[in-house]
Write a protein that holds these residues in place. Structure first.
Motif, PDB file in Angstrom:
ATOM      1  N   ARG A 292       0.840  -1.199   0.000  1.00 53.57           N
ATOM      2  CA  ARG A 292       0.000   0.000   0.000  1.00 53.57           C
ATOM      3  C   ARG A 292       0.878   1.253   0.000  1.00 53.57           C
ATOM      4  NH1 ARG A 292      -4.403  -0.162   4.503  1.00 53.57           N
ATOM      5  NH2 ARG A 292      -2.534  -0.106   5.808  1.00 53.57           N
ATOM      6  N   GLU A 293       1.956   1.200   0.745  1.00 51.04           N
ATOM      7  CA  GLU A 293       2.913   2.311   0.761  1.00 51.04           C
ATOM      8  C   GLU A 293       3.510   2.521  -0.625  1.00 51.04           C
ATOM      9  OE1 GLU A 293       7.031   2.025   2.615  1.00 51.04           O
ATOM     10  OE2 GLU A 293       5.973   3.197   4.138  1.00 51.04           O
ATOM     11  N   ALA A 294       3.834   1.424  -1.304  1.00 52.71           N
ATOM     12  CA  ALA A 294       4.374   1.518  -2.662  1.00 52.71           C
ATOM     13  C   ALA A 294       3.379   2.197  -3.600  1.00 52.71           C
ATOM     14  CB  ALA A 294       4.724   0.124  -3.178  1.00 52.71           C
ATOM     15  N   ALA A 295       2.107   1.810  -3.504  1.00 57.13           N
ATOM     16  CA  ALA A 295       1.085   2.403  -4.358  1.00 57.13           C
ATOM     17  C   ALA A 295       0.949   3.897  -4.099  1.00 57.13           C
ATOM     18  CB  ALA A 295      -0.255   1.701  -4.130  1.00 57.13           C
ATOM     19  N   GLU A 296       1.084   4.305  -2.852  1.00 58.06           N
ATOM     20  CA  GLU A 296       0.996   5.728  -2.505  1.00 58.06           C
ATOM     21  C   GLU A 296       2.130   6.526  -3.138  1.00 58.06           C
ATOM     22  OE1 GLU A 296       1.022   5.541   1.709  1.00 58.06           O
ATOM     23  OE2 GLU A 296      -1.123   5.021   1.883  1.00 58.06           O
ATOM     24  N   HIS A 297       3.231   5.853  -3.480  1.00 63.42           N
ATOM     25  CA  HIS A 297       4.358   6.515  -4.131  1.00 63.42           C
ATOM     26  C   HIS A 297       4.388   6.222  -5.637  1.00 63.42           C
ATOM     27  CE1 HIS A 297       5.701   6.784   0.085  1.00 63.42           C
ATOM     28  NE2 HIS A 297       6.434   7.799  -0.321  1.00 63.42           N
TER      29      HIS A 297
ATOM     30  N   THR B 227       9.025 -10.234 -15.339  1.00 67.34           N
ATOM     31  CA  THR B 227       8.578  -8.842 -15.304  1.00 67.34           C
ATOM     32  C   THR B 227       9.773  -7.900 -15.336  1.00 67.34           C
ATOM     33  OG1 THR B 227       6.714  -9.508 -13.886  1.00 67.34           O
ATOM     34  CG2 THR B 227       7.232  -7.153 -14.001  1.00 67.34           C
ATOM     35  N   PRO B 228       9.921  -7.064 -16.364  1.00 67.83           N
ATOM     36  CA  PRO B 228      11.008  -6.079 -16.365  1.00 67.83           C
ATOM     37  C   PRO B 228      10.812  -5.047 -15.248  1.00 67.83           C
ATOM     38  CG  PRO B 228       9.858  -6.151 -18.490  1.00 67.83           C
ATOM     39  CD  PRO B 228       9.067  -6.970 -17.552  1.00 67.83           C
ATOM     40  N   VAL B 229      11.893  -4.690 -14.587  1.00 69.78           N
ATOM     41  CA  VAL B 229      11.860  -3.670 -13.530  1.00 69.78           C
ATOM     42  C   VAL B 229      12.568  -2.429 -14.064  1.00 69.78           C
ATOM     43  CG1 VAL B 229      12.610  -3.044 -11.212  1.00 69.78           C
ATOM     44  CG2 VAL B 229      11.771  -5.369 -11.679  1.00 69.78           C
ATOM     45  N   GLY B 230      11.814  -1.357 -14.282  1.00 72.03           N
ATOM     46  CA  GLY B 230      12.391  -0.158 -14.866  1.00 72.03           C
ATOM     47  C   GLY B 230      12.951   0.813 -13.847  1.00 72.03           C
ATOM     48  N   ARG B 231      12.210   1.028 -12.725  1.00 72.11           N
ATOM     49  CA  ARG B 231      12.602   2.049 -11.749  1.00 72.11           C
ATOM     50  C   ARG B 231      12.615   1.482 -10.335  1.00 72.11           C
ATOM     51  NH1 ARG B 231       8.374   5.411 -11.151  1.00 72.11           N
ATOM     52  NH2 ARG B 231       9.571   7.143 -10.268  1.00 72.11           N
ATOM     53  N   LEU B 232      13.621   1.889  -9.583  1.00 70.64           N
ATOM     54  CA  LEU B 232      13.651   1.668  -8.138  1.00 70.64           C
ATOM     55  C   LEU B 232      13.495   3.038  -7.495  1.00 70.64           C
ATOM     56  CD1 LEU B 232      14.206  -0.098  -5.602  1.00 70.64           C
ATOM     57  CD2 LEU B 232      16.629   0.510  -5.877  1.00 70.64           C
ATOM     58  N   VAL B 233      12.505   3.179  -6.610  1.00 71.41           N
ATOM     59  CA  VAL B 233      12.182   4.470  -6.016  1.00 71.41           C
ATOM     60  C   VAL B 233      12.322   4.384  -4.503  1.00 71.41           C
ATOM     61  CG1 VAL B 233      10.403   6.259  -5.802  1.00 71.41           C
ATOM     62  CG2 VAL B 233      10.539   4.879  -7.902  1.00 71.41           C
ATOM     63  N   TRP B 234      12.896   5.424  -3.889  1.00 72.72           N
ATOM     64  CA  TRP B 234      12.948   5.524  -2.440  1.00 72.72           C
ATOM     65  C   TRP B 234      12.678   6.973  -2.042  1.00 72.72           C
ATOM     66  CZ3 TRP B 234      16.937   4.487  -5.693  1.00 72.72           C
ATOM     67  CH2 TRP B 234      18.030   5.369  -5.715  1.00 72.72           C
ATOM     68  N   ASN B 235      12.714   7.256  -0.759  1.00 69.45           N
ATOM     69  CA  ASN B 235      12.253   8.565  -0.279  1.00 69.45           C
ATOM     70  C   ASN B 235      12.926   9.749  -0.942  1.00 69.45           C
ATOM     71  OD1 ASN B 235      10.111   8.178   1.537  1.00 69.45           O
ATOM     72  ND2 ASN B 235      11.508   7.417   3.121  1.00 69.45           N
ATOM     73  N   ASP B 236      14.224   9.675  -1.194  1.00 67.17           N
ATOM     74  CA  ASP B 236      14.914  10.845  -1.726  1.00 67.17           C
ATOM     75  C   ASP B 236      15.607  10.581  -3.062  1.00 67.17           C
ATOM     76  OD1 ASP B 236      16.745   9.133  -0.677  1.00 67.17           O
ATOM     77  OD2 ASP B 236      17.851  10.620   0.496  1.00 67.17           O
ATOM     78  N   GLY B 237      15.086   9.600  -3.799  1.00 70.22           N
ATOM     79  CA  GLY B 237      15.710   9.380  -5.097  1.00 70.22           C
ATOM     80  C   GLY B 237      15.123   8.217  -5.864  1.00 70.22           C
TER      81      GLY B 237
END
Length: 361
Positions: A213-218, A311-321
């Motif tokens: 759910r946190e991932a979806a919010e981002h 499943t290809p993974v295009g982006r890794l996202v975290w709080n500041d990048g």
């Protein structure tokens, strides 16, 4: 020793026109076939007789142990209709062996491998009309086992029910395979040393829902978990194993231990070696992923599982990048080449040199 499954035909099956309507657009895990397989275990009798019965809700006592202490496991596999009309499944022995390992970890009785295989075959024979034939469509099979004894006490259950249900499914990617975005979870962990991370049990997936759910919010599709001890090492996604393709032709994946030993994971490693990649199963730090895609050392990132295959993974996202793997998902990528090779074997469009496919009908 084989188990005989007697059939109790469903007297009110889905009408042929309704089944055709569902198979034209089956979605994923929404519709179910006319029957289900079942076997019950007790300490006195062991595993009883197998039966295939009409699909229906499960009568359950409010004190059934599974509802209170989560003593349950499951598997996920598929049946594929090949061009000649025959129906096959992919490496069911590996699923059955993993089912045994999961049972051991959850203190459930071990279901003999022949019984596991016979239950799947019996259900598919009864509901073979439900196996679709469209592009990347299949019949998803869900074997599961749960503590059905009515007892409010923390101990291994003295009555356990094993079942198999089936659901026709379409391609996981309705609009074609596209790279997904991954949220890096730093607050939650999936599993720790000595935990249930290597078992396929519902509790692992329930624990992933809050970070999902946190991932979806981002704005992300999935979540990546780090190890519970140091918070440095990549483990897996909510329900898929991870891989990294490097500039010098290596395929790197986190080692087993606290992650699930995926059947698709093992198959990908075999196919990668045949393509000439050097395969490494080892600890992978999150820094290696973040810096690797920035420098070009890591060219592609992908995940795998029964549902989506690869499943290809295009982006890794975290709080500041964020970190982006630009080559992931292109038609000429290693990711897509491995995906095509595996899917072609599963659907009977390519030779099966490893004997992975098992004919059901």
């Amino acid at each position: 020793m084989s188990t005989r499954f007697t059939l109790q035909p469903n007297q009110t099956p889905a009408r042929p026109e309704r089944r055709a309507e569902i198979l034209a657009d089956p979605k994923f895990g929404r519709y179910f076939t006319d029957h289900m397989a079942r076997v019950v275990w007790t300490p006195e009798t062991g595993w009883g007789d197998g039966e295939v019965v009409p699909f229906a809700p499960i009568p359950m006592h409010p004190a059934a142990a599974v509802l209170h202490y989560a003593q349950e496991i499951f598997e996920g596999m598929k049946a594929y209709r090949h061009p000649d009309g025959s129906i096959w499944t992919f490496r069911p022995e590996a699923n059955g062996e993993r089912f045994i390992r999961s049972a051991q970890r959850l203190a459930l009785p071990e279901l003999p491998l022949p019984t596991f295989l016979d239950s799947v075959s019996a259900l598919v024979r009864a509901d073979q009309a439900w196996v679709p034939q469209g592009e990347e469509q299949s019949l998803y099979l869900r074997p599961f086992m749960f503590a059905s004894e009515p007892f409010l006490g923390v101990r291994p259950a003295a009555e356990v029910t094993y079942m198999v249900i089936a659901s026709p499914v379409g391609s996981y990617f309705s609009g074609g395979v596209k790279p997904v975005s991954i949220w890096l979870s730093t607050e939650y962990t999936r599993a720790g040393r000595g935990g249930t991370g290597a078992a396929k049990c519902g509790g692992n997936y329930a624990a992933s829902l809050a970070p999902m759910r946190e991932a979806a919010e981002h704005g992300c599709d999935q979540v990546c978990f780090l190890d519970a001890t140091e918070g440095r090492y990549v483990e897996e996604l909510g329900g898929m194993n991870l891989y990294f393709v490097t500039r010098d032709n290596r395929l790197v994946t986190p080692e087993l231990g606290t992650i699930l030993e995926g059947v698709t994971r093992a198959s990908i490693l075999t196919l990668a070696k045949e393509l000439g990649l050097d395969v490494e199963e080892r600890p992978v730090t999150i820094t290696e992923w973040q810096q690797g895609v920035r420098t070009g050392e890591i060219r592609e990132v992908f995940a795998c599982g029964t549902g989506a295959v690869v499943t290809p993974v295009g982006r890794l996202v975290w709080n500041d990048g964020e970190a982006i793997a630009p080559d992931t998902g292109s038609e000429s990528s290693v990711t897509m080449l491995l995906r095509r090779r595996l899917v072609d074997i599963q659907f009977g469009r390519a030779e099966d040199p490893h004997g992975w496919m098992r004919r059901l009908i």
